[in-house]
Design an enzyme around this catalytic site. Sequence first.
Site, short mmCIF file in Angstrom:
data_model
loop_
_atom_site.label_atom_id
_atom_site.label_comp_id
_atom_site.label_asym_id
_atom_site.label_seq_id
_atom_site.Cartn_x
_atom_site.Cartn_y
_atom_site.Cartn_z
N SER A 1 0.85 -1.19 0.00
CA SER A 1 0.00 0.00 0.00
C SER A 1 0.90 1.25 0.00
O SER A 1 1.71 1.42 -0.91
CB SER A 1 -0.95 -0.05 1.20
OG SER A 1 -1.93 0.94 1.12
N ASP B 1 -8.57 -4.67 -5.94
CA ASP B 1 -8.17 -3.66 -4.97
C ASP B 1 -9.15 -2.47 -5.03
O ASP B 1 -9.32 -1.87 -6.09
CB ASP B 1 -6.75 -3.18 -5.27
CG ASP B 1 -6.15 -2.33 -4.17
OD1 ASP B 1 -6.91 -1.63 -3.46
OD2 ASP B 1 -4.92 -2.35 -4.00
N HIS C 1 -7.64 -5.19 -1.25
CA HIS C 1 -6.49 -4.43 -0.74
C HIS C 1 -5.80 -5.27 0.33
O HIS C 1 -5.97 -5.07 1.53
CB HIS C 1 -6.95 -3.09 -0.17
CG HIS C 1 -5.86 -2.09 0.01
ND1 HIS C 1 -5.12 -1.60 -1.04
CD2 HIS C 1 -5.35 -1.49 1.13
CE1 HIS C 1 -4.23 -0.73 -0.59
NE2 HIS C 1 -4.34 -0.66 0.72
#
Length: 551
Positions: A194, A442, A478
Amino acid sequence: MSRLTRIAVASLAALAALPAQAQETEAEARCTAAMDLAVEGVRLTEASYSPAGDDSPADHCILRGVMAERTGADGQPYALRFELRLPDDWSGRFLHQFNGGADGEVVPALGGGAGIGDVPALGRGFAVVSSDAGHDGAARPDRGLAGGTAFGHDFEARRMYGYGAVETLQPAAMALTEAYYGEAPHHVYGYGRSNGGRHGLVQAERMPGAFDGILAGFPGFNLPRTGLQSALDIQLFLSLGGTLADAFSREDLTVVAQSILNACDALDGLEDGVVNAMMECQQEFDPQVMVCTDGQNSDCLTAEQVDVLVARHAGPVSAGGELLYNSWYWDPGIASGNWRFWNLESPIPPWDHNPLIATMAAGATAQIFSTPPVEVGGSPQELLDFMAGFDIEAGSQAIFARTGDFPESAMSLIAVPNVDDPTLEAFEAEEGRLIIFHGAADPVFSVKDTIDYVERVQANNPEADDFLRLYLVPGMPHGPGGNSASQFDLLDALVAWVEDGEAPGTVEAAFPEGDAESAANAGHTRPLCVYPQVAQYAGDDPAVAASFDCR
């Protein structure tokens, strides 16, 4: 007092009379003595020994310290805090653990998580360092949920968050490691997911000789632009009336996922609830099939809901038709709890059912990505209202703006340098190796944006395959979640590439056991293919990776 008791008491007294180091093991003594290590710019605050156990993958020493202490232009105290974990059984390798979110916390330097497999880097003998990127995420409690991003009102804190913290800490951590072991690490790695993945890609450009290998998971390398997408999402979802959670129920998103599967699941030769042929799927799937027909009131969506999803997947666009971030792929992972958690509903305090994208992203968009920074309230509703009223086109200019107090824009400070025209030639010249992985579902960073970035590198640099690999994970949001084979070890692949010259190919991935979202595939394995290849079923046992080919 018995004779045995007197002996025991005498023995304890004699032990207590010994010098402190004599009561410690050699490793513990070396750890205690590490407080005396002197590295320019570093103030060590703690040295403690951690034996292997439930929360410790190896016997190791923990050094904690502070750098770059100052008072900011906003009157707030700032410092770069870090911890360095040094295993007794050192492999000679070093890992800089880049952390996620808005940073602001020294996450334990274990070197684990998505893409690493079952054993974190520390348990494999790596020395590992972690930092808060130069600010305290809880430094402004008066700003509520926006306090963690309030550092964006100070230019130097922005710079540290963008790239300066890694540049400052990396040489100091290397010097501490060398002083502790008496020799320098023989190979140096970076790893993050991330925002941590963004740190990795940023440093591949800014510090091309600092890392032999970088592993970047679902990287937010275009971070300021993603704030524009977050605002678009919230405005679109709220246009349907009610709260964000009301826009799409869990059942609604299951309809979306099933519609995608109906069109695309068999494209890879096996109907298993996973779309491997994701590129082909974007051509095959027609969102309009989800619209309820006359008399239909279940297993479908309203025309307004479908329009919102289509606009969301198209990404933010200027009045002149310019794409301001990127578009998104349709993937059945949209029905995962992770996708919902980020975009529609986070039913845990302190978000009060507003998702992270409406709170953390609002604070970042206002205070870190906009120049000049914007004052924003700290309650969940105030942050939601800010995003609901955010002018996306004006915001697309604010991320490139500069002022006297902010001489570099947010894009210059935070996004990957040369993001729109990358070559990574300097990283290549230093013989660095880079592996990127990203989930197709995601909800925070568009997998298409990552694909576009990699394809730009490949188009600009004919030698890109010598140092760059991209792995796409079908169904993964994610991080691990959804019906996805999200358990895999790319750190081993990176080490073999860096140290043995073994360029990574297909990597085996597994669906997690005991996960309701992947129940039908739990424990099954699949090949993780090097982009642009995709896994195709070749026959035999559908539960094992060997029954698939990367084509």
